[in-house]
Design a protein around this motif. Structure first.
Motif, PDB file in Angstrom:
ATOM      1  N   GLU A  11       4.286   9.645  -3.524  1.00 48.38           N
ATOM      2  CA  GLU A  11       2.941  10.222  -3.546  1.00 48.38           C
ATOM      3  C   GLU A  11       1.901   9.105  -3.652  1.00 48.38           C
ATOM      4  OE1 GLU A  11       0.168  13.221  -3.329  1.00 48.38           O
ATOM      5  OE2 GLU A  11       2.329  13.570  -3.320  1.00 48.38           O
ATOM      6  N   ARG A  12       2.206   8.097  -4.472  1.00 53.07           N
ATOM      7  CA  ARG A  12       1.322   6.939  -4.646  1.00 53.07           C
ATOM      8  C   ARG A  12       2.088   5.701  -4.182  1.00 53.07           C
ATOM      9  NH1 ARG A  12      -0.779   7.156 -10.577  1.00 53.07           N
ATOM     10  NH2 ARG A  12      -1.987   5.423  -9.778  1.00 53.07           N
ATOM     11  N   THR A  15       1.935   2.014  -5.860  1.00 48.58           N
ATOM     12  CA  THR A  15       2.068   1.930  -7.308  1.00 48.58           C
ATOM     13  C   THR A  15       3.498   1.538  -7.646  1.00 48.58           C
ATOM     14  OG1 THR A  15       0.403   3.658  -7.578  1.00 48.58           O
ATOM     15  CG2 THR A  15       1.815   3.207  -9.471  1.00 48.58           C
ATOM     16  N   ARG A  56       2.881   6.903   3.025  1.00 48.58           N
ATOM     17  CA  ARG A  56       3.646   7.324   1.841  1.00 48.58           C
ATOM     18  C   ARG A  56       5.156   7.220   2.044  1.00 48.58           C
ATOM     19  NH1 ARG A  56       0.303  12.707   0.002  1.00 48.58           N
ATOM     20  NH2 ARG A  56      -1.692  11.657  -0.329  1.00 48.58           N
TER      21      ARG A  56
END
Length: 126
Positions: A11-12, A15, A56
């Motif tokens: 999703e991120r 990160t 993603r």
């Protein structure tokens, strides 16, 4: 990236340490080339399909452990050198490494120094 391949979805995506989910590429949008339809293969969303930005889809699933290992090494190096952040030595090292990130910005090592990669940084620091 091809239809039917199994990829790691985040999703991120930028990160480090963010969870990665196993998904199958179902379709690539015909007019919006940077969007793909994925189907989740595990968890509570198993068999759920949705359109997502291709950014993603971080890596083929077979490579996700390599990426996670690199991220763990990078986090360890970062934690071990936190005391030196924004010191004169940090600025000198940043400059010598090409200064690709702005001061104060965290730069994923694989992007800042792709020629040696995160594992190479961890070996140099360890």
């Amino acid at each position: 990236m091809n239809i039917g391949e199994i990829w790691a979805y985040r999703e991120r995506p930028r990160t480090p340490g963010a969870p990665a989910r196993r998904v199958e590429i179902v379709k690539i949008h015909p007019s919006r080339k940077k969007v793909a339809r994925i189907r989740y293969l595990d968890g509570e969303d198993e068999d759920f399909a949705e359109w997502v930005p291709m950014v993603r889809l971080v890596a083929p699933w077979s490579e996700i452990e390599i990426i996670l290992d690199d991220e763990r090494r990078f986090q360890a190096v970062r934690a071990a050198s936190e005391h030196a952040f924004e010191t004169l030595e940090h600025s000198a090292a940043h400059y010598a490494a090409g200064g690709r990130a702005r001061p104060g910005q965290v730069c994923p090592a694989a992007q800042c120094w792709p020629e040696i990669g995160v594992a190479g940084l961890a070996r140099r620091a360890g």
